[in-house]
Motif scaffolding. Structure first.
Motif, PDB file in Angstrom:
ATOM      1  N   ASN A 146       0.826  -1.212   0.000  1.00 37.55           N
ATOM      2  CA  ASN A 146       0.000   0.000   0.000  1.00 37.55           C
ATOM      3  C   ASN A 146       0.860   1.262   0.000  1.00 37.55           C
ATOM      4  OD1 ASN A 146      -2.213  -1.627   0.158  1.00 37.55           O
ATOM      5  ND2 ASN A 146      -2.628  -1.232   2.327  1.00 37.55           N
ATOM      6  N   MET A 147       1.906   1.231   0.799  1.00 38.55           N
ATOM      7  CA  MET A 147       2.744   2.429   0.924  1.00 38.55           C
ATOM      8  C   MET A 147       3.467   2.744  -0.374  1.00 38.55           C
ATOM      9  SD  MET A 147       4.381   2.568   4.745  1.00 38.55           S
ATOM     10  CE  MET A 147       5.294   1.068   4.586  1.00 38.55           C
ATOM     11  N   ARG A 148       3.960   1.692  -1.041  1.00 39.05           N
ATOM     12  CA  ARG A 148       4.678   1.925  -2.304  1.00 39.05           C
ATOM     13  C   ARG A 148       3.755   2.556  -3.329  1.00 39.05           C
ATOM     14  NH1 ARG A 148       7.741  -3.265  -1.907  1.00 39.05           N
ATOM     15  NH2 ARG A 148       9.732  -2.648  -0.999  1.00 39.05           N
ATOM     16  N   LEU A 149       2.547   1.996  -3.435  1.00 38.09           N
ATOM     17  CA  LEU A 149       1.565   2.528  -4.371  1.00 38.09           C
ATOM     18  C   LEU A 149       1.166   3.951  -3.956  1.00 38.09           C
ATOM     19  CD1 LEU A 149      -0.307   1.985  -6.792  1.00 38.09           C
ATOM     20  CD2 LEU A 149      -2.031   1.174  -5.149  1.00 38.09           C
ATOM     21  N   ALA A 150       0.960   4.119  -2.656  1.00 36.11           N
ATOM     22  CA  ALA A 150       0.552   5.429  -2.140  1.00 36.11           C
ATOM     23  C   ALA A 150       1.592   6.493  -2.460  1.00 36.11           C
ATOM     24  CB  ALA A 150       0.329   5.345  -0.627  1.00 36.11           C
ATOM     25  N   PHE A 151       2.845   6.104  -2.362  1.00 38.84           N
ATOM     26  CA  PHE A 151       3.899   7.071  -2.662  1.00 38.84           C
ATOM     27  C   PHE A 151       3.856   7.470  -4.138  1.00 38.84           C
ATOM     28  CE2 PHE A 151       8.271   8.242  -3.809  1.00 38.84           C
ATOM     29  CZ  PHE A 151       8.417   9.329  -2.964  1.00 38.84           C
ATOM     30  N   ARG A 152       3.682   6.443  -4.988  1.00 32.81           N
ATOM     31  CA  ARG A 152       3.654   6.731  -6.430  1.00 32.81           C
ATOM     32  C   ARG A 152       2.465   7.608  -6.816  1.00 32.81           C
ATOM     33  NH1 ARG A 152       5.162   1.302  -7.193  1.00 32.81           N
ATOM     34  NH2 ARG A 152       3.048   0.725  -7.783  1.00 32.81           N
ATOM     35  N   VAL A 171       5.929   4.920   9.929  1.00 35.07           N
ATOM     36  CA  VAL A 171       7.397   5.078   9.906  1.00 35.07           C
ATOM     37  C   VAL A 171       8.113   3.797  10.376  1.00 35.07           C
ATOM     38  CG1 VAL A 171       9.371   6.330  10.908  1.00 35.07           C
ATOM     39  CG2 VAL A 171       7.466   7.604   9.932  1.00 35.07           C
ATOM     40  N   PRO A 172       7.646   3.176  11.474  1.00 35.03           N
ATOM     41  CA  PRO A 172       8.318   1.927  11.873  1.00 35.03           C
ATOM     42  C   PRO A 172       8.296   0.855  10.785  1.00 35.03           C
ATOM     43  CG  PRO A 172       6.938   2.728  13.658  1.00 35.03           C
ATOM     44  CD  PRO A 172       6.638   3.597  12.467  1.00 35.03           C
ATOM     45  N   ILE A 173       7.220   0.788   9.996  1.00 36.21           N
ATOM     46  CA  ILE A 173       7.172  -0.207   8.916  1.00 36.21           C
ATOM     47  C   ILE A 173       8.141   0.177   7.803  1.00 36.21           C
ATOM     48  CG2 ILE A 173       5.692  -1.362   7.223  1.00 36.21           C
ATOM     49  CD1 ILE A 173       3.384  -0.897   9.195  1.00 36.21           C
ATOM     50  N   MET A 174       8.227   1.467   7.526  1.00 36.19           N
ATOM     51  CA  MET A 174       9.212   1.925   6.538  1.00 36.19           C
ATOM     52  C   MET A 174      10.626   1.594   6.990  1.00 36.19           C
ATOM     53  SD  MET A 174       7.793   5.642   5.465  1.00 36.19           S
ATOM     54  CE  MET A 174       6.414   5.825   4.319  1.00 36.19           C
ATOM     55  N   HIS A 214      14.770   4.621   3.498  1.00 34.58           N
ATOM     56  CA  HIS A 214      15.897   5.221   2.778  1.00 34.58           C
ATOM     57  C   HIS A 214      15.385   6.105   1.641  1.00 34.58           C
ATOM     58  CE1 HIS A 214      19.104   3.212   4.894  1.00 34.58           C
ATOM     59  NE2 HIS A 214      18.467   2.066   4.760  1.00 34.58           N
ATOM     60  N   MET A 215      14.464   5.554   0.862  1.00 35.18           N
ATOM     61  CA  MET A 215      13.925   6.285  -0.286  1.00 35.18           C
ATOM     62  C   MET A 215      13.048   7.458   0.184  1.00 35.18           C
ATOM     63  SD  MET A 215      10.956   6.548  -2.270  1.00 35.18           S
ATOM     64  CE  MET A 215       9.975   5.059  -2.205  1.00 35.18           C
ATOM     65  N   ILE A 216      12.126   7.170   1.114  1.00 40.21           N
ATOM     66  CA  ILE A 216      11.230   8.219   1.600  1.00 40.21           C
ATOM     67  C   ILE A 216      12.011   9.303   2.349  1.00 40.21           C
ATOM     68  CG2 ILE A 216       9.353   8.715   3.231  1.00 40.21           C
ATOM     69  CD1 ILE A 216       8.102   7.320   1.060  1.00 40.21           C
ATOM     70  N   MET A 245      18.582   4.063  10.760  1.00 40.69           N
ATOM     71  CA  MET A 245      19.099   3.343   9.580  1.00 40.69           C
ATOM     72  C   MET A 245      19.733   4.273   8.562  1.00 40.69           C
ATOM     73  SD  MET A 245      16.133   0.783   8.433  1.00 40.69           S
ATOM     74  CE  MET A 245      17.085   0.132   7.068  1.00 40.69           C
ATOM     75  N   GLN A 246      19.173   5.478   8.432  1.00 41.66           N
ATOM     76  CA  GLN A 246      19.699   6.409   7.433  1.00 41.66           C
ATOM     77  C   GLN A 246      21.136   6.803   7.746  1.00 41.66           C
ATOM     78  OE1 GLN A 246      15.837   8.861   7.795  1.00 41.66           O
ATOM     79  NE2 GLN A 246      16.601   9.410   5.779  1.00 41.66           N
ATOM     80  N   LEU A 247      21.467   6.811   9.033  1.00 38.34           N
ATOM     81  CA  LEU A 247      22.819   7.177   9.441  1.00 38.34           C
ATOM     82  C   LEU A 247      23.821   6.066   9.121  1.00 38.34           C
ATOM     83  CD1 LEU A 247      22.049   8.843  12.883  1.00 38.34           C
ATOM     84  CD2 LEU A 247      22.530   9.999  10.719  1.00 38.34           C
ATOM     85  N   GLN A 248      23.301   4.893   8.800  1.00 41.14           N
ATOM     86  CA  GLN A 248      24.164   3.764   8.427  1.00 41.14           C
ATOM     87  C   GLN A 248      24.401   3.720   6.926  1.00 41.14           C
ATOM     88  OE1 GLN A 248      25.416   1.517  10.602  1.00 41.14           O
ATOM     89  NE2 GLN A 248      24.224   1.888  12.460  1.00 41.14           N
ATOM     90  N   ASP A 249      23.707   4.596   6.205  1.00 42.07           N
ATOM     91  CA  ASP A 249      23.773   4.592   4.742  1.00 42.07           C
ATOM     92  C   ASP A 249      24.974   5.418   4.277  1.00 42.07           C
ATOM     93  OD1 ASP A 249      23.494   5.103   2.055  1.00 42.07           O
ATOM     94  OD2 ASP A 249      21.485   5.961   2.197  1.00 42.07           O
ATOM     95  N   PRO A 250      25.924   4.802   3.571  1.00 40.94           N
ATOM     96  CA  PRO A 250      27.146   5.500   3.144  1.00 40.94           C
ATOM     97  C   PRO A 250      26.863   6.698   2.230  1.00 40.94           C
ATOM     98  CG  PRO A 250      27.313   3.136   2.710  1.00 40.94           C
ATOM     99  CD  PRO A 250      25.912   3.391   3.160  1.00 40.94           C
ATOM    100  N   GLY A 251      25.695   6.729   1.577  1.00 37.51           N
ATOM    101  CA  GLY A 251      25.408   7.835   0.679  1.00 37.51           C
ATOM    102  C   GLY A 251      24.697   8.998   1.351  1.00 37.51           C
TER     103      GLY A 251
END
Ligand code: C2E
Ligand code: MG
Ligand code: MG
Ligand code: MG
Length: 286
Positions: free
Chosen positions: A30-36, A78-81, A88-90, A124-130
């Motif tokens: 649902n969230m993926r579709l909702a985002f699109r 947010v916890p599910i994301m 990461h994407m959101i 998690m975002q703080l663990q992302d090298p980018g």
């Protein structure tokens, strides 16, 4: 009940787990579709300078409104994301929107100097090298000063204090971004640990402030202690959940620097935010 005989025998535990996994997968789809389809938006809540009553900053807050008009709380999605990695994407999208909208506010002449936009960051975002580059790119694209961006992190991001997380925080600070510790008071900090936190600001959790008018002596003592602790560590204080004049008056007396709460404004869309900022800052200018 379950004797492990037939192949159709599922234990209660498996069933529970199965239902949970299903619900999560459904929500993710649902969230993926909702985002699109544009069901996610970013709203902004003004943060008020306690000395001047002018707008000093904003907090970007994700909103999900379904086509049926139902709103789903970030506390739920947010916890599910985070669990599914979709954060990461959101999260990258929120920073981009927030940077772009901050630029809009600036171009409308609505901002004071040294105003900022706060963005919530998941551990998690703080663990992302980018991640650091992504922030730097938004700053460059929108021609912002890095100090215009405040990143709100929670104690849970820091609890493991992995080397990589600490490096990321160091890099963000070197870039010139400010770091705020969100939900201060409800985490796990020991005093010892707090002293080493690489943050500029502490945000007192709304649970300490919202109930101000029902507060007893111990509640007030805790609030006072949190503010002086922050100040003694050389950090500025934002109080969240300011809902009454009494709370605001108390916090101002205690030299809390910034106030955020429904007394001043709820989170709102960009257009309303522009109006609110212009109106608030104009009146106070005289
Ligand atoms: P938070 O970062 O502590 O954000 C403050 C929350 O307090 C917001 O809830 C805001 O609407 C609410 N609030 C502010 N003033 C008052 C007040 O006076 N009274 C009351 N009752 N509430 C007040 P919201 O928007 O529901 O967000 C909940 C949480 O979801 C946030 O807590 C944050 O942890 C998370 N969140 C929201 N947007 C994002 C995002 O873009 N990324 C990440 N990672 N987390 C987000
Ligand atoms: Mg926050
Ligand atoms: Mg937060
Ligand atoms: Mg908070």
């Amino acid at each position: 009940a379950c004797k492990h005989k037939g192949g159709d025998c599922i234990s209660f535990f498996d069933q529970e787990l199965g239902i949970r996994v299903n619900r999560r997968n459904q929500m993710l789809k649902n969230m993926r579709l909702a985002f699109r389809t544009g069901e996610f938006t970013v709203h902004y809540q003004p943060i008020i300078d306690a000395n001047t009553d002018r707008v000093k900053g904003y907090e970007a807050l994700l909103r999900w409104t379904t086509r049926k008009g139902e709103t789903i709380s970030p506390a739920e999605f947010v916890p599910i994301m985070e669990e599914t990695g979709m954060i990461h994407m959101i999260g990258a999208w929120v920073i981009q929107q927030a940077g772009r909208d901050f630029n809009q506010l600036r171009r409308a002449g609505a901002l004071d100097q040294h105003c900022w936009m706060s963005v919530n960051i998941s551990p998690m975002q703080l663990q992302d090298p980018g991640f650091v580059n992504r922030v730097a790119n938004v700053v460059a694209e929108q021609k912002l000063l890095p100090g215009n961006i405040h990143l709100e992190i929670t104690e849970s991001s820091l609890i493991e204090k992995t080397q990589f997380t600490m490096q990321t925080l160091g890099a963000l600070r070197s870039l010139g971004c400010h770091l705020s510790l969100d939900d201060f008071g409800v985490g796990y900090s020991s005093m010892n640990y707090l002293k080493e936190l690489p943050v500029d600001t502490l945000k007192i959790d709304q649970s300490f402030v919202r109930s101000f008018n029902d507060a007893n002596e111990s509640d007030l003592a805790i609030l006072r202690a949190m503010i002086s602790l922050a100040h003694n560590l050389g950090k500025a204080v934002v109080a969240e959940g300011v809902e009454t004049i009494e709370a605001a008056t108390f916090l101002k007396q205690k030299r809390c620097e910034y106030l955020q709460g429904f007394l001043y404004a709820k989170p709102m869309a960009l257009q309303q935010l522009l109006d609110f900022t212009l109106k608030t800052n104009q009146v106070k200018c005289g």
